[in-house]
Design an enzyme around this catalytic site. Structure first.
Site, PDB file in Angstrom:
ATOM      1  N   THR A 124      46.326  11.082 -26.243  1.00 30.90           N
ATOM      2  CA  THR A 124      45.851  12.233 -25.473  1.00 30.90           C
ATOM      3  C   THR A 124      46.067  13.523 -26.293  1.00 30.90           C
ATOM      4  OG1 THR A 124      47.997  12.407 -24.373  1.00 30.90           O
ATOM      5  CG2 THR A 124      46.304  11.108 -23.246  1.00 30.90           C
ATOM      6  N   TYR A 125      45.576  14.630 -25.773  1.00 35.28           N
ATOM      7  CA  TYR A 125      45.581  15.919 -26.492  1.00 35.28           C
ATOM      8  C   TYR A 125      46.985  16.299 -26.959  1.00 35.28           C
ATOM      9  CZ  TYR A 125      44.502  20.828 -27.429  1.00 35.28           C
ATOM     10  OH  TYR A 125      44.332  22.052 -28.037  1.00 35.28           O
TER      11      TYR A 125
END
Length: 276
Positions: free
Chosen positions: A86-87
């Site tokens: 994820t980011y």
């Protein structure tokens, strides 16, 4: 009266500052029988929180020597190019409260089911038994340490996505491994220890030994043997009141050292806390 730090240092029970006295004790106790008494109290250790960028940079630096910049670059590639994390530019260490179904799907991918063709099976195989266990024992539950909207601003903690890894470079694989293991560990129960303080009296003189014994590994199981590195040595079991022989008694000369300079990991911690 007011005591400075230096006085406290000299008042410590486990230090002797007089060399002659230390030598006399050594002669008095060497080769003599001692009686052991010990107290043990249970202690638990929770798994660490999920990663935000700073904690991931800190860990990658202390484990692999990656600089903060290269960790960000690798995390960015794993997010953008490989779509397996994820980011990464986040300061949150929690997930949204409605994220339980996504977490369960991610764990299913990590068991190897539904991971799709062409993924690195060797990579996933490492995580499969742990992902299976978490799902089988229903360990994904609402828990404010993990799922907490109040602890998230723009982005949530760094975790693996539903995408199985393919063709990761060795450094990318190392970073992915850090994130996946942290993700798995957070759902496991705490590690359980017995903290033991042992006093051995030889010729009436007390010698103190402290250690901890792992009773139940809990989340440490995810890390296997590597998690035991640096653990205080487990003590050899003895019965209270057992007689032991002081075969060797040594007087160690220790010079106190100034505190170490900043490493990249401690510098990141200091910078993170600087605004508080």
């Amino acid at each position: 009266g007011f005591k400075g730090k230096a006085d406290d240092e000299h008042a410590r029970a486990d230090r002797i500052w007089d060399e002659d006295r230390a030598s006399a004790l050594q002669l008095k106790c060497q080769g003599k029988a001692g009686i052991v008494n010990e107290e043990a109290k249970p202690s638990t250790q929770l798994s660490p929180l999920l990663y935000d960028l700073t904690s991931l940079q800190r860990e990658a630096n202390s484990r692999f020597g990656f600089s903060a910049k290269s960790t960000l670059g690798l995390a960015q590639a794993l997010y953008e190019k490989h779509k397996v994390l994820t980011y990464p530019r986040t300061d949150a260490r929690a997930l949204p409260e409605d994220y339980l179904p996504t977490v369960k799907s991610t764990l299913t991918m990590l068991t190897g089911e539904g991971a799709g063709k062409g993924h690195d099976e060797g990579v996933i195989a490492r995580y499969a038994p742990f992902a299976h266990q978490i799902l089988a024992r229903h360990w994904v539950l609402p828990n404010k340490r993990i799922f907490n909207n109040a602890k998230i601003s723009d982005h949530f903690a760094i975790i693996p996505t539903l995408q199985a890894p393919k063709h990761l470079s060795e450094p990318e694989q190392k970073l992915y491994d850090l994130v996946v293991k942290r993700f798995l560990a957070v759902f496991y129960p705490p590690a359980e220890y017995q903290l033991t303080t042992r006093i051995t009296r030889v010729e009436g003189e007390p010698f103190k030994t402290e250690g901890k014994v792992l009773v139940n590994p809990g989340w440490l199981a995810v890390y296997g043997r590597e998690s035991q590195e640096g653990d205080e040595g487990n003590l050899v079991p003895v019965k209270t009141g057992e007689s032991v022989l002081a075969e060797a008694v040594s007087a160690n000369k220790n010079q106190t050292r100034p505190p170490a300079r900043y490493s990249e990991a401690t510098l990141l911690s200091a910078m993170e806390g600087a605004g508080k």
